[in-house]
Design an enzyme around this catalytic site. Sequence first.
Site, short mmCIF file in Angstrom:
data_model
loop_
_atom_site.label_atom_id
_atom_site.label_comp_id
_atom_site.label_asym_id
_atom_site.label_seq_id
_atom_site.Cartn_x
_atom_site.Cartn_y
_atom_site.Cartn_z
N HIS A 210 0.84 -1.24 -0.04
CA HIS A 210 -0.02 -0.07 0.14
C HIS A 210 0.97 1.32 0.03
O HIS A 210 2.03 1.08 0.34
CB HIS A 210 -0.84 -0.09 1.06
CG HIS A 210 -2.23 -1.01 1.22
ND1 HIS A 210 -2.10 -2.24 1.55
CD2 HIS A 210 -3.47 -0.76 0.71
CE1 HIS A 210 -3.17 -2.71 1.35
NE2 HIS A 210 -3.95 -2.00 0.78
N LYS B 130 -0.55 4.80 4.67
CA LYS B 130 -1.22 3.54 5.19
C LYS B 130 -0.69 3.45 6.77
O LYS B 130 0.57 3.50 6.97
CB LYS B 130 -1.33 2.62 4.53
CG LYS B 130 -2.37 1.52 5.35
CD LYS B 130 -2.80 0.40 4.23
CE LYS B 130 -3.77 -0.45 4.83
NZ LYS B 130 -4.92 -0.20 5.33
N1 NDP Z 1 -12.50 -1.49 3.41
C1 NDP Z 1 -12.24 -0.71 2.45
O1 NDP Z 1 -12.58 -1.11 1.18
C2 NDP Z 1 -11.26 0.27 2.33
C3 NDP Z 1 -10.76 0.76 3.43
N2 NDP Z 1 -9.79 1.52 3.81
C4 NDP Z 1 -9.93 2.11 5.17
O2 NDP Z 1 -10.55 3.24 5.31
C5 NDP Z 1 -9.80 4.06 6.41
C6 NDP Z 1 -9.37 5.51 5.99
O3 NDP Z 1 -8.60 5.51 4.78
P1 NDP Z 1 -7.87 7.00 4.19
O4 NDP Z 1 -9.00 7.62 3.49
O5 NDP Z 1 -6.89 6.51 3.23
O6 NDP Z 1 -7.61 7.77 5.37
P2 NDP Z 1 -7.49 9.33 5.56
O7 NDP Z 1 -6.76 9.74 6.69
O8 NDP Z 1 -7.12 10.02 4.36
O9 NDP Z 1 -9.06 9.49 5.98
C7 NDP Z 1 -9.50 9.28 7.11
C8 NDP Z 1 -10.58 10.43 7.32
O10 NDP Z 1 -11.25 10.53 8.58
C9 NDP Z 1 -11.20 11.60 9.35
N3 NDP Z 1 -11.35 11.46 10.89
C10 NDP Z 1 -10.66 10.67 11.79
N4 NDP Z 1 -11.35 10.68 12.83
C11 NDP Z 1 -12.60 11.34 12.84
C12 NDP Z 1 -13.71 11.63 13.72
N5 NDP Z 1 -13.74 11.45 14.94
N6 NDP Z 1 -14.58 12.54 12.93
C13 NDP Z 1 -14.83 12.67 11.73
N7 NDP Z 1 -13.67 12.58 10.80
C14 NDP Z 1 -12.73 11.66 11.42
C15 NDP Z 1 -9.79 11.94 9.41
O11 NDP Z 1 -9.39 13.34 9.88
P3 NDP Z 1 -7.88 13.80 10.33
O12 NDP Z 1 -7.25 13.56 8.98
O13 NDP Z 1 -8.23 15.19 10.95
O14 NDP Z 1 -7.58 12.72 11.09
C16 NDP Z 1 -9.55 11.82 7.74
O15 NDP Z 1 -10.13 13.04 6.92
C17 NDP Z 1 -8.48 3.40 6.80
O16 NDP Z 1 -8.77 2.45 7.96
C18 NDP Z 1 -8.28 2.29 5.48
O17 NDP Z 1 -7.50 1.30 5.54
C19 NDP Z 1 -9.34 2.51 2.73
C20 NDP Z 1 -9.81 1.95 1.35
C21 NDP Z 1 -10.59 0.90 1.18
O1 LIG Z 2 -5.70 2.31 3.67
C1 LIG Z 2 -6.02 1.81 2.21
O2 LIG Z 2 -5.58 2.56 1.35
C2 LIG Z 2 -6.64 0.59 2.05
N1 LIG Z 2 -7.11 -0.14 3.02
C3 LIG Z 2 -7.88 -1.48 3.18
C4 LIG Z 2 -7.18 -2.60 3.68
O3 LIG Z 2 -6.55 -2.13 4.71
O4 LIG Z 2 -7.18 -3.79 3.14
C5 LIG Z 2 -8.38 -1.69 1.85
C6 LIG Z 2 -7.34 -1.25 0.39
O5 LIG Z 2 -6.60 -2.11 0.38
C7 LIG Z 2 -6.89 0.07 0.65
#
Ligand code: NDP
Ligand SMILES: O=C(O)C1=N[C@H](C(=O)O)C[C@H](O)C1
Length: 270
Positions: free
Chosen positions: A157, A161
């Site tokens: 990744h 991450k």
């Molecule tokens: N299941 C799936 O298909 C996938 C899962 N993911 C997962 O999604 C999650 C997020 O990934 P990603 O978007 O890259 O991460 P980012 O850090 O870009 O985004 C997370 C966002 O959530 C915000 N946040 C955190 N705490 C709060 C809160 N209490 N209230 C409101 N907003 C909050 C953060 O704000 P701040 O920056 O201020 O902390 C940030 O803007 C990870 O756990 C990732 O592994 C990602 C892609 C696909």
């Molecule tokens: O953090 C990410 O970007 C992603 N998180 C998910 C994971 O932990 O598997 C899904 C995807 O691979 C992207």
Amino acid sequence: MTDMRLVVVGAAGRMGQALVRAVTAMDGVTLSAAIEREGSAALGHDAGELAGLGPLGVRITDDPLTAFAASEGVLDFTTPKASLWFAELAAQARIVHIIGTTGWVDGELEPLKAAARHARLVKSGNMSLGVNLLAALVRKAAAALGPDFDLEIVEMHHRHKVDAPSGTALLLGEAAAAGRGIALAEHSVRVRDGHTGPRPAGDIGFATLRGGSVVGDHTVILAGDGERVELSHKAEDRQIFARGAVKAALWARDKKPGLYSMADVLGLND
Ligand SMILES: NC(=O)C1=CN([C@@H]2O[C@H](COP(=O)(O)OP(=O)(O)OC[C@H]3O[C@@H](n4cnc5c(N)ncnc54)[C@H](OP(=O)(O)O)[C@@H]3O)[C@@H](O)[C@H]2O)C=CC1
Ligand SMILES: O=C(O)C1=N[C@H](C(=O)O)C[C@H](O)C1
């Protein structure tokens, strides 16, 4: 049926922006609100502008209570701590909660199970069709090849991450363990370092790579004597996860309270 009103939490994040784009592009849903944490620099900004779409008339706020009361579902890719809080609020509001957040540790899932008594939750470490199909194939391959084939899961990744192994790697590990009829927790090896000795039979190994802008690559290796099977998925665009999350929300709209998986949504458990 009217469009399903969806709120995106973590709307300024990488996935939050992808979710805003998906909700705007897909039929049957509309963006009701966008939430970020208290003190976030994104507060007051238009969620569409932040997501590169131009103004949508939905300003980012730090008031999930009001947003959830005006919505039918929440799309949540944030952190485990935030998702647990949103699960409580979603259960109180009796709305659908789609959780893509990864990085969960032991014990954190109990409150989600409690919330699922009142709310419809869909939780998955990966919301894409391809990975969920891959998990079904891994389960089959692990069952067919049996314990003589060693199982290793490699993931890569982007450099931002924060959790490892990825939620997807763990999901694939669970699928492999289910295929073998064993419990992943008793057989997973997440780190190897120094003089490890020979590989114990039955282990499921994880290897984590981080760097650059890689959206998400996963390979499950089944290594036997004289041959190797490799099953891979490469994500090229975060929209695959965002579209999966919207699909899950629409699917859950008329379901009973419970904790569902993406395999349920996609009919891969049927
Ligand atoms: N299941 C799936 O298909 C996938 C899962 N993911 C997962 O999604 C999650 C997020 O990934 P990603 O978007 O890259 O991460 P980012 O850090 O870009 O985004 C997370 C966002 O959530 C915000 N946040 C955190 N705490 C709060 C809160 N209490 N209230 C409101 N907003 C909050 C953060 O704000 P701040 O920056 O201020 O902390 C940030 O803007 C990870 O756990 C990732 O592994 C990602 C892609 C696909
Ligand atoms: O953090 C990410 O970007 C992603 N998180 C998910 C994971 O932990 O598997 C899904 C995807 O691979 C992207």
